[in-house]
Design a protein around this motif. Structure first.
Motif, PDB file in Angstrom:
ATOM      1  N   LEU A 190       0.859  -1.366  -0.005  1.00 39.03           N
ATOM      2  CA  LEU A 190      -0.106  -0.276   0.371  1.00 39.03           C
ATOM      3  C   LEU A 190       0.874   1.761   0.371  1.00 39.03           C
ATOM      4  CD1 LEU A 190      -2.327   1.401   0.820  1.00 39.03           C
ATOM      5  CD2 LEU A 190      -2.311   1.059   2.633  1.00 39.03           C
ATOM      6  N   CYS A 260      -6.826   4.444   2.804  1.00 40.26           N
ATOM      7  CA  CYS A 260      -5.361   3.479   3.907  1.00 40.26           C
ATOM      8  C   CYS A 260      -6.281   2.542   4.068  1.00 40.26           C
ATOM      9  CB  CYS A 260      -4.757   3.896   4.357  1.00 40.26           C
ATOM     10  SG  CYS A 260      -3.787   5.218   3.365  1.00 40.26           S
ATOM     11  N   LEU A 264      -5.267  -1.435   4.719  1.00 35.77           N
ATOM     12  CA  LEU A 264      -4.335  -2.012   5.482  1.00 35.77           C
ATOM     13  C   LEU A 264      -3.816  -3.725   5.931  1.00 35.77           C
ATOM     14  CD1 LEU A 264      -2.016  -0.838   7.959  1.00 35.77           C
ATOM     15  CD2 LEU A 264      -3.926  -0.519   9.131  1.00 35.77           C
ATOM     16  N   SER A 267      -2.375  -5.759   3.642  1.00 34.14           N
ATOM     17  CA  SER A 267      -1.145  -5.046   3.075  1.00 34.14           C
ATOM     18  C   SER A 267       0.165  -6.080   3.718  1.00 34.14           C
ATOM     19  CB  SER A 267      -1.095  -4.110   2.817  1.00 34.14           C
ATOM     20  OG  SER A 267      -1.769  -3.311   2.441  1.00 34.14           O
ATOM     21  N   ILE A 270       3.872  -0.567   3.865  1.00 31.85           N
ATOM     22  CA  ILE A 270       2.628   0.261   3.563  1.00 31.85           C
ATOM     23  C   ILE A 270       3.393   1.632   3.911  1.00 31.85           C
ATOM     24  CG2 ILE A 270       1.438   1.797   5.050  1.00 31.85           C
ATOM     25  CD1 ILE A 270       1.637  -1.770   6.197  1.00 31.85           C
ATOM     26  N   LYS A 315      -1.075  -1.413  12.997  1.00 31.50           N
ATOM     27  CA  LYS A 315      -0.128  -2.533  12.502  1.00 31.50           C
ATOM     28  C   LYS A 315      -0.590  -4.225  13.348  1.00 31.50           C
ATOM     29  CE  LYS A 315       3.800  -1.297  12.341  1.00 31.50           C
ATOM     30  NZ  LYS A 315       5.126  -2.256  12.222  1.00 31.50           N
TER      31      LYS A 315
END
Ligand code: CTP
Length: 396
Positions: A190, A260, A264, A267, A270, A315
């Motif tokens: 991403l 995003c 997210l 991905s 990022i 994340k």
């Protein structure tokens, strides 16, 4: 090497570097590739077809047909035989013709017919390489999905020193090998790029001068390594003609935030290279604000969401999150603080004090800092080159 058994159509044009094509053919053949050479007529003045046919173990094609027998060299068949076409060296003249659809020799006709990926490695004198027309033509070819193998710097046939040398043979081989064995195959990326625009009324906005060039170059560098890229981009005139890049156009920071958050979880890497506006107008006027009223003394602003910060909170340990920092004071200290504050794996620091770096330029000079605060400085280079180096370092 992963070139074994691959069909490589090698186009050779009339640069002094044509003699290096002999070494290129030899290495490709040694790696197990099948190589079909096509030359322009003038290239035969620099290296003989006999040398190349001996090394490639195939006849070399130059003309559309053989006048003695009327036998036709079928450019369409050649184009569909190939897994890749590689034009090395590519002169300014051939690049200009390729960029404009000229078709006055077998090599160009084959290029126009080829459905496979096309690589081109320019070689010319430094002023020709630096000429705006050549730059435009190279850009056009890249935008059309051809893959540039940039010229190197060093001693040139003219006796001058500069950018324009054919890329070194091992470098060309490495790029071809990567193509057949992409390092990042299956990886999901991403990337955000460009500015965000925050609407004041239906026709006005608060924005910034970000061109999106760095983000697009990163998207391309990842895609060339086989990754699938989702590129969330603000308003820019950049194009991403690569089958592995999907562009999601947005305007405001809120729209970028939503995209995003959508990508997210899906991905692996990022990269937040967008220049997100930190503030937006508290409200957007429904109608165009008229000057007659003369009542627009100020615009009340409220903060935008910090997208990177929010992604850092969400994340997983496996995901790699990379931020950008554009600073003009206490650069390194500020960048290091952002790594901790936003839970980043890396930050790419741009200093506004460096010439040729930052917004709008074709070049950049950055420092990559990892979360252990180890710093790697990348000297001034084209954004394409910087992007390649960043991808290499970030995915190591
Ligand atoms: N960023 C973001 N969302 C924002 C602002 C910035 O995701 N609303 C991201 C940028 O894409 C960049 C990083 O945060 O990757 C650093 O942005 P920068 O503007 O330099 O830092 P800020 O945190 O906004 O701090 P400051 O403006 O004080 O330097």
């Amino acid at each position: 090497m992963h070139i074994k058994g691959k069909h490589i159509l090698l186009g050779i044009t009339s640069s002094i570097a044509a003699y290096k094509a002999a070494f290129l053919v030899r290495e490709l053949i040694k790696s197990g590739a099948e190589v079909q050479v096509i030359m322009t007529k003038d290239a035969t003045a620099f290296i003989t077809p006999l040398t190349l046919s001996t090394l490639s173990k195939r006849p070399v094609y130059i003309d559309f047909f053989k006048p003695e027998t009327g036998e036709w060299n079928n450019h369409v068949e050649l184009g569909s035989w190939a897994d890749i076409m590689l034009i090395a060296p590519a002169t300014a003249n051939t690049i200009a013709k390729m960029a404009n659809g000229y078709c006055d020799n077998l090599l160009l006709a084959t290029y126009l017919s080829a459905k496979c990926p096309v690589f081109f490695a320019p070689a010319m004198d430094l002023d020709m390489y630096a000429h705006p027309t050549t730059k435009t033509n190279i850009q056009k070819l890249s935008d059309n999905g051809n893959i540039l193998i940039p010229a190197g710097k060093g001693e040139l046939a003219s006796g001058l020193d500069g950018e324009g040398r054919l890329a070194e043979i091992p470098e060309i081989l490495q790029i071809i090998d990567n193509h057949f064995n992409p390092k990042l195959k299956g990886k999901r990326i991403l990337i955000t790029a460009g500015p965000t625009y925050e609407k004041i009324d239906p026709v006005r906005f608060i924005g910034n001068f970000s061109s999106g060039k760095m983000g697009f170059a990163l998207a391309k560098a990842f895609a060339e390594q086989g990754a699938n890229v989702h590129l969330v981009s603000g308003v820019t005139n950049q194009t991403a003609n690569h089958p592995k890049i999907k562009v999601h156009s947005i305007v405001s920071a809120d729209e970028m935030f939503d995209k995003c958050m959508e990508f997210l979880p899906k991905s692996d890497y990022i990269i937040m290279s967008a220049a997100v506006a930190d503030f937006k107008p508290k409200s957007t006027a429904k109608n165009k604000i008229k000057k007659e009223k003369n009542d627009l003394k100020s615009i009340e602003l409220i903060p935008n969401k910090d997208i990177l910060f929010e992604m850092g909170k969400k994340k997983s340990k496996k995901q790699v999150l990379v931020g950008f920092a554009l600073e003009d004071k206490n650069e390194v200290l500020n960048a290091k603080t952002k790594i901790e504050k936003k839970n980043l794996d890396y930050i790419v620091l741009n200093s506004l004090n460096d010439k040729g770096a930052g917004f709008g330029t074709d070049t950049n000079k950055v420092t990559l800092i990892d979360k252990k605060l180890k710093m790697i400085e990348l000297p001034l280079a084209s954004k394409t080159e910087i992007a390649k180096q960043l991808v290499e370092l970030i995915t190591k």
